[in-house]
Each structure stands twice: as C-alpha cells, then as structure tokens.
Scaffold this motif. Structure first.
Motif, PDB file in Angstrom:
ATOM      1  N   MET A 187       0.830  -1.203   0.000  1.00 61.14           N
ATOM      2  CA  MET A 187       0.000   0.000   0.000  1.00 61.14           C
ATOM      3  C   MET A 187       0.868   1.258   0.000  1.00 61.14           C
ATOM      4  O   MET A 187       1.963   1.264   0.554  1.00 61.14           O
ATOM      5  N   ILE A 188       0.366   2.306  -0.614  1.00 67.07           N
ATOM      6  CA  ILE A 188       0.968   3.634  -0.549  1.00 67.07           C
ATOM      7  C   ILE A 188       0.196   4.402   0.517  1.00 67.07           C
ATOM      8  O   ILE A 188      -1.039   4.395   0.521  1.00 67.07           O
ATOM      9  N   VAL A 189       0.909   5.030   1.443  1.00 67.51           N
ATOM     10  CA  VAL A 189       0.280   5.820   2.506  1.00 67.51           C
ATOM     11  C   VAL A 189       0.722   7.258   2.320  1.00 67.51           C
ATOM     12  O   VAL A 189       1.913   7.559   2.268  1.00 67.51           O
ATOM     13  N   ARG A 190      -0.256   8.163   2.209  1.00 74.41           N
ATOM     14  CA  ARG A 190       0.034   9.595   2.081  1.00 74.41           C
ATOM     15  C   ARG A 190      -0.562  10.336   3.278  1.00 74.41           C
ATOM     16  O   ARG A 190      -1.691  10.074   3.672  1.00 74.41           O
ATOM     17  N   GLU A 191       0.225  11.248   3.813  1.00 79.63           N
ATOM     18  CA  GLU A 191      -0.251  12.088   4.911  1.00 79.63           C
ATOM     19  C   GLU A 191      -0.368  13.506   4.373  1.00 79.63           C
ATOM     20  O   GLU A 191       0.547  14.048   3.774  1.00 79.63           O
ATOM     21  N   GLU A 192      -1.544  14.082   4.552  1.00 76.14           N
ATOM     22  CA  GLU A 192      -1.782  15.442   4.079  1.00 76.14           C
ATOM     23  C   GLU A 192      -2.663  16.166   5.088  1.00 76.14           C
ATOM     24  O   GLU A 192      -3.817  15.767   5.317  1.00 76.14           O
ATOM     25  N   ARG A 193      -2.088  17.163   5.724  1.00 81.25           N
ATOM     26  CA  ARG A 193      -2.802  17.986   6.709  1.00 81.25           C
ATOM     27  C   ARG A 193      -3.440  17.140   7.812  1.00 81.25           C
ATOM     28  O   ARG A 193      -4.606  17.320   8.165  1.00 81.25           O
ATOM     29  N   GLY A 194      -2.693  16.168   8.315  1.00 83.70           N
ATOM     30  CA  GLY A 194      -3.181  15.350   9.418  1.00 83.70           C
ATOM     31  C   GLY A 194      -4.143  14.250   9.018  1.00 83.70           C
ATOM     32  O   GLY A 194      -4.652  13.532   9.861  1.00 83.70           O
ATOM     33  N   ARG A 195      -4.386  14.080   7.724  1.00 84.38           N
ATOM     34  CA  ARG A 195      -5.265  13.012   7.230  1.00 84.38           C
ATOM     35  C   ARG A 195      -4.415  12.011   6.456  1.00 84.38           C
ATOM     36  O   ARG A 195      -3.435  12.381   5.835  1.00 84.38           O
ATOM     37  N   PHE A 196      -4.800  10.761   6.488  1.00 82.85           N
ATOM     38  CA  PHE A 196      -4.045   9.714   5.815  1.00 82.85           C
ATOM     39  C   PHE A 196      -4.873   9.114   4.693  1.00 82.85           C
ATOM     40  O   PHE A 196      -6.057   8.853   4.861  1.00 82.85           O
ATOM     41  N   GLU A 197      -4.228   8.919   3.568  1.00 86.06           N
ATOM     42  CA  GLU A 197      -4.874   8.265   2.427  1.00 86.06           C
ATOM     43  C   GLU A 197      -4.105   6.989   2.117  1.00 86.06           C
ATOM     44  O   GLU A 197      -2.877   6.984   2.097  1.00 86.06           O
ATOM     45  N   LEU A 198      -4.820   5.904   1.871  1.00 82.89           N
ATOM     46  CA  LEU A 198      -4.224   4.614   1.533  1.00 82.89           C
ATOM     47  C   LEU A 198      -4.682   4.209   0.141  1.00 82.89           C
ATOM     48  O   LEU A 198      -5.841   4.383  -0.219  1.00 82.89           O
ATOM     49  N   GLU A 199      -3.757   3.662  -0.633  1.00 85.67           N
ATOM     50  CA  GLU A 199      -4.141   3.095  -1.923  1.00 85.67           C
ATOM     51  C   GLU A 199      -3.177   1.976  -2.266  1.00 85.67           C
ATOM     52  O   GLU A 199      -1.992   2.037  -1.929  1.00 85.67           O
ATOM     53  N   PRO A 200      -3.676   0.924  -2.897  1.00 85.43           N
ATOM     54  CA  PRO A 200      -2.798  -0.194  -3.245  1.00 85.43           C
ATOM     55  C   PRO A 200      -1.809   0.201  -4.341  1.00 85.43           C
ATOM     56  O   PRO A 200      -2.128   0.995  -5.222  1.00 85.43           O
ATOM     57  N   VAL A 201      -0.602  -0.343  -4.246  1.00 83.03           N
ATOM     58  CA  VAL A 201       0.404  -0.135  -5.283  1.00 83.03           C
ATOM     59  C   VAL A 201      -0.013  -0.963  -6.486  1.00 83.03           C
ATOM     60  O   VAL A 201      -0.435  -2.110  -6.336  1.00 83.03           O
ATOM     61  N   GLU A 202       0.096  -0.386  -7.666  1.00 81.76           N
ATOM     62  CA  GLU A 202      -0.253  -1.131  -8.876  1.00 81.76           C
ATOM     63  C   GLU A 202       0.706  -2.292  -9.033  1.00 81.76           C
ATOM     64  O   GLU A 202       1.921  -2.128  -8.923  1.00 81.76           O
ATOM     65  N   ALA A 203       0.171  -3.468  -9.251  1.00 86.66           N
ATOM     66  CA  ALA A 203       1.003  -4.672  -9.380  1.00 86.66           C
ATOM     67  C   ALA A 203       1.898  -4.550 -10.610  1.00 86.66           C
ATOM     68  O   ALA A 203       1.428  -4.191 -11.687  1.00 86.66           O
ATOM     69  N   PRO A 204       3.190  -4.830 -10.461  1.00 80.63           N
ATOM     70  CA  PRO A 204       4.084  -4.746 -11.612  1.00 80.63           C
ATOM     71  C   PRO A 204       3.770  -5.844 -12.615  1.00 80.63           C
ATOM     72  O   PRO A 204       3.278  -6.907 -12.247  1.00 80.63           O
ATOM     73  N   LYS A 205       4.036  -5.566 -13.881  1.00 79.40           N
ATOM     74  CA  LYS A 205       3.844  -6.585 -14.910  1.00 79.40           C
ATOM     75  C   LYS A 205       4.890  -7.667 -14.705  1.00 79.40           C
ATOM     76  O   LYS A 205       6.042  -7.379 -14.418  1.00 79.40           O
ATOM     77  N   ARG A 206       4.470  -8.902 -14.843  1.00 79.56           N
ATOM     78  CA  ARG A 206       5.384 -10.025 -14.618  1.00 79.56           C
ATOM     79  C   ARG A 206       6.427 -10.073 -15.730  1.00 79.56           C
ATOM     80  O   ARG A 206       6.112  -9.958 -16.898  1.00 79.56           O
ATOM     81  N   LYS A 207       7.657 -10.248 -15.317  1.00 76.99           N
ATOM     82  CA  LYS A 207       8.750 -10.373 -16.266  1.00 76.99           C
ATOM     83  C   LYS A 207       9.343 -11.769 -16.131  1.00 76.99           C
ATOM     84  O   LYS A 207       9.374 -12.329 -15.050  1.00 76.99           O
ATOM     85  N   PHE A 208       9.794 -12.290 -17.235  1.00 79.49           N
ATOM     86  CA  PHE A 208      10.404 -13.612 -17.238  1.00 79.49           C
ATOM     87  C   PHE A 208      11.855 -13.469 -16.804  1.00 79.49           C
ATOM     88  O   PHE A 208      12.606 -12.685 -17.372  1.00 79.49           O
ATOM     89  N   ALA A 209      12.260 -14.203 -15.776  1.00 73.01           N
ATOM     90  CA  ALA A 209      13.631 -14.144 -15.270  1.00 73.01           C
ATOM     91  C   ALA A 209      14.378 -15.397 -15.703  1.00 73.01           C
ATOM     92  O   ALA A 209      14.193 -16.469 -15.134  1.00 73.01           O
TER      93      ALA A 209
END
Length: 86
Positions: A32-54
């Motif tokens: 999750m990405i957590v942002r703090e702005e003026r004493g309030r917190f916003e949460l949002e999921p990180v976009e899943a990376p595209k799968r790469k072949f290793a």
C-alpha cells in the motif's frame, strides 16, 4: 455513501500498525501507498508490476545439459522459400 469502519492502532516491533477490517476486501500481502496530508491519511494499493520472465531462475535448473558436438551441428540442405541474393 461509503461504509465506515473503526480500527485501532497498535504497537508492532518498533513501529505502529493499523489492522484493516477484512470487509474492505484487501488481500493479504497487498503493498500500500500511505500519504499524509494535513493530518489526514490516504491509503491506496500499489499497482502490481507486470510479470517479467527471469531467465536466471531457469538456467540453473537445467543442470544436465551438454554442449552440442561440432559434427552434430551440420544442417541438411533444403529448399528455401525466398530467393538467395549475393
């Protein structure tokens, strides 16, 4: 109108943590990405990376491969589907 949930912050090691209710539908292990702005917190999921072949994970698993001998590298003549330009 959105649903409201209550959760309590608790100590986890040297950090504090917030346990989110299962009803929110967030899968375990979601980053999750957590942002703090003026004493309030916003949460949002990180976009899943595209799968790469290793290839590094694959090449070590084929341990019994041997190089092809020079005499086995000969190709048979065959008709080509295109003209040969010289």
């Amino acid at each position: 109108m959105s649903n409201e949930y209550r959760a309590k912050v608790f100590k986890s090691g040297n950090s504090v943590a917030l346990r989110l209710p299962k009803a929110l539908g967030i899968a375990e292990g979601t980053e999750m990405i957590v942002r703090e702005e003026r004493g309030r917190f916003e949460l949002e999921p990180v976009e899943a990376p595209k799968r790469k072949f290793a290839i590094g994970k694959v090449c070590g698993s084929a341990t019994n491969l041997q190089p092809i001998a020079q005499e086995d590298r000969v190709f048979k003549d065959r008709a080509l589907d295109w003209p040969i330009s010289q």
